[in-house]
Design an enzyme around this catalytic site. Structure first.
Site, PDB file in Angstrom:
ATOM      1  N   SER A  40       1.430 -10.862  -0.762  1.00 40.86           N
ATOM      2  CA  SER A  40       1.266  -9.829   0.265  1.00 40.86           C
ATOM      3  C   SER A  40       1.720 -10.239   1.663  1.00 40.86           C
ATOM      4  CB  SER A  40      -0.196  -9.365   0.329  1.00 40.86           C
ATOM      5  OG  SER A  40      -0.445  -8.400  -0.669  1.00 40.86           O
ATOM      6  N   LYS A  85       4.316  -8.094   3.368  1.00 44.19           N
ATOM      7  CA  LYS A  85       4.009  -6.952   4.242  1.00 44.19           C
ATOM      8  C   LYS A  85       4.363  -7.237   5.700  1.00 44.19           C
ATOM      9  CE  LYS A  85       0.283  -4.955   1.412  1.00 44.19           C
ATOM     10  NZ  LYS A  85       0.171  -5.907   0.310  1.00 44.19           N
ATOM     11  N   SER A 134      -4.357  -4.918   3.817  1.00 47.64           N
ATOM     12  CA  SER A 134      -3.363  -5.263   2.787  1.00 47.64           C
ATOM     13  C   SER A 134      -3.148  -4.082   1.844  1.00 47.64           C
ATOM     14  CB  SER A 134      -3.794  -6.506   1.999  1.00 47.64           C
ATOM     15  OG  SER A 134      -2.672  -7.092   1.361  1.00 47.64           O
TER      16      SER A 134
END
Length: 464
Positions: A115, A118, A299
C-alpha cells in the site's frame, strides 16, 4: 398610642444603625489595601502542570543539522538484520532540505511496495487532477421520458443505506441526487421515466494484473467501476461487495426516485449517454485533496483505484489498468520522480508492482517541498504514529514510543510484505524522509515491530 409610636421610632432607629454598620463593613472590605487577608493556614495554589507535546513534524526544512551518517548506519544496519524482516530488505533515509542520502541499503532495488503504492497514486492525482477538482455523478435527460445515471468515478458516493454522516470528508449522496432529479422532472411536468446507467468512463477488466482471486470475495476491494455506491459495499462498513456495482447503484437510484413519487421502469439498462444529453441534476465529491488525505490515512483501496483511473482519463489514456500504469508513470516523469516506480494498479494490491526505497523517499521529499504546495495533502494525509489511521494502534512499545506523534508514514501490508515510508524530525530537528521495505517477511507481527523500531531510531538519532 404614644407607646406604639415610641416602639415604631425605636425600631426604625435600630434598623438605620444596622444599615449604616453593614455599609461601612462593605466599604472597608472592598478597599484592596485593607481587604481581609486569607487565613495563614490556606495552602498555596499549585503551579499548572505543563503539557508536553512533540514539535511539528514538518518543521522548517533545514532546522538543526543532519544526523551523522556513521551513527545512523550503525543504528539502522543492526536493526535491519532483524530475522523477522526476512531476506529481502531495502532501506533509505534522505535529508529533505539538502537532498543528500544519509543512509542506503539496497535503496535502488525494486521491491513489492504493497500500500505504499498509494503515495505514488496520491502524487499523480494531485498533479494531474488538481487538489480542488471534484468528481461529479450526473443525471442526464434523453428523449421519450428517459434519463441516464452517469458515473464519474466517485466510489465514495453514499447510498441510501449509509444514512447521514457528519464525518470528514463529507461525501456526496445518491439520495440528494435522486431528490434533485425528481424536483427537476416534476418541474418539467414529467411523472414517469425509464432509467439507464452509464459506467463507460472506466473500461476493461475490473480487477488488476497481479490481484489475487480472493481480494474481491474477502472484501479487500470492489470491482473497479465508474459508477458505484458505498465503495461497492452491500452494507456500509462491512466487507461484502456487490458483484455488479453499477447495476446495484442504478437499482438503488430507481428506488429513491420512486420514493419521491416518480414512476420508474422496472429494469435499468446499461447504456452510454449521448454527448448532447441535457444534464438535469448532479452531486459532487469532496475535493481531490480531501480524498487523497482520506485514502492515505485509511489506506482506502477503492478510492486509490478510482483516483488512479481518473488520472488515466485526464492524461488522455483509456480508463483501464493499463492506462493507469502509463498515466501514473507519465505524470511522475513530469515531476522528475518516475525512476524506480513500476505500478499495475493504484492501491498496491498488485503483487507485480515494484518501487525502490529511493523512489519512495523521493516522492516523500517532493511532497514536503515548499516548492510543491499542491502536493502537501500527501503529508497531511499520512497516518500519525500512535494516533491516526493505520498507525493509530502502533508505536506503543518501549523501543518505538519515541516516534509516537513525530513520525508520519504510509504503511504497506500484503502476504509476505511489510513496508513503511514517511517523514520524521530527528533529535536535532532535521526533517528527513525514509523508506523501509521487506517483501519476503518471515514473521509479519515481528516485521511490523521492526519497521516501527527503525522509524524510532531515525527519530532519536542526533547529528553526532
Amino acid at each position: 398610642m404614644r407607646r406604639e409610636r415610641l416602639v415604631a421610632m425605636t425600631t426604625l432607629a435600630l434598623l438605620q444603625l444596622f444599615v449604616c454598620a453593614a455599609g461601612a463593613y462593605l466599604l472597608v472590605s472592598d478597599r484592596p489595601d485593607i481587604a481581609a487577608k486569607p487565613p495563614a493556614t490556606t495552602a498555596p495554589s499549585r503551579p499548572p502542570v505543563p503539557i508536553v507535546t512533540a514539535g511539528p513534524v514538518l518543521a522548517s526544512a533545514g532546522d538543526g543539522r543532519p544526523p551523522g551518517k556513521a551513527s545512523l548506519a550503525a543504528r539502522l544496519s543492526r536493526a535491519l538484520g532483524d530475522s523477522a524482516l526476512g531476506g529481502s530488505v531495502g532501506a533509505v533515509v534522505v535529508d529533505v532540505a539538502g537532498g543528500s542520502t544519509l543512509y542506503a541499503s539496497r535503496a535502488d532495488t525494486g521491491l513489492t511496495p504493497a500500500s505504499t503504492t498509494k503515495v505514488a497514486t496520491a502524487v499523480a492525482a494531485l498533479t494531474s487532477l488538481g487538489p480542488d477538482a471534484r468528481i461529479a455523478t450526473r443525471v442526464v435527460r434523453g428523449k421519450d421520458g428517459s434519463i441516464t445515471l452517469v458515473g464519474g468515478g466517485d466510489p465514495t458516493l453514499a447510498g441510501p443505506k449509509a444514512g447521514r454522516s457528519d464525518s470528514y470528508p463529507r461525501f456526496a449522496s445518491l439520495a440528494a441526487l435522486a431528490s434533485r432529479t425528481a424536483r427537476a422532472l416534476k418541474a418539467a411536468g414529467v411523472s414517469s421515466v425509464s432509467l439507464s446507467y452509464d459506467d463507460s468512463l472506466f473500461q476493461g477488466p475490473r480487477t488488476a494484473p497481479g490481484w489475487k482471486p480472493g481480494y474481491v470475495p474477502e472484501g479487500s476491494v470492489a470491482p473497479v467501476t465508474a459508477l458505484t455506491i458505498d465503495e461497492g459495499r452491500e452494507q456500509p462498513g462491512r466487507s461484502s461487495r456487490y458483484a455488479d456495482p453499477p447495476r446495484s447503484a442504478a437499482e438503488a437510484f430507481a428506488s429513491l426516485l420512486r420514493r419521491s413519487g416518480l414512476k420508474v421502469g422496472r429494469s435499468a439498462a446499461r447504456a452510454k449517454a449521448p454527448a448532447t444529453a441535457t444534464e438535469i441534476a448532479r452531486v459532487e465529491s469532496p475535493p481531490v485533496y480531501e480524498l487523497v488525505e482520506h485514502m492515505l490515512t485509511e489506506s482506502d483501496n477503492d478510492l486509490a483505484e478510482a483516483l488512479a483511473h481518473l488520472v488515466a482519463v485526464k492524461e488522455g489514456r483509456p480508463g483501464t489498468f493499463s492506462g493507469v500504469a502509463q498515466a501514473v508513470q507519465a505524470t511522475l516523469k513530469r515531476l522528475g520522480v518516475a525512476q524506480g516506480v513500476t505500478v499495475y494498479d493504484g492501491s498496491g494490491l498488485s503483487t507485480r508492482n515494484r518501487i525502490t526505497p529511493a523512489a519512495l523517499a523521493r516522492l516523500m521529499s517532493l511532497a514536503a517541498s515548499p516548492a510543491q504546495p499542491r502536493l502537501h495533502p500527501v503529508i497531511s494525509g499520512l497516518p500519525v504514529a500512535g494516533f491516526t489511521g493505520t498507525l493509530g494502534h502502533r508505536y506503543d512499545k518501549k523501543d518505538s514510543r519515541p516516534a509516537a506523534g513525530v513520525v508520519r508514514a504510509k504503511t504497506g501490508t500484503l502476504n509476505g510484505v511489510n513496508t513503511l515510508t514517511g517523514l520524521s524530525r530527528t533529535a536535532d530537528g532535521r526533517l528527513v524522509a525514509f523508506a523501509f521495505m521487506a517483501d519476503k517477511v518471515a514473521d509479519p507481527d515481528g516485521a511490523v515491530a521492526a519497521l516501527d523500531r527503525l522509524a524510532a531510531l531515525v527519530t532519536t538519532c542526533g547529528c553526532s
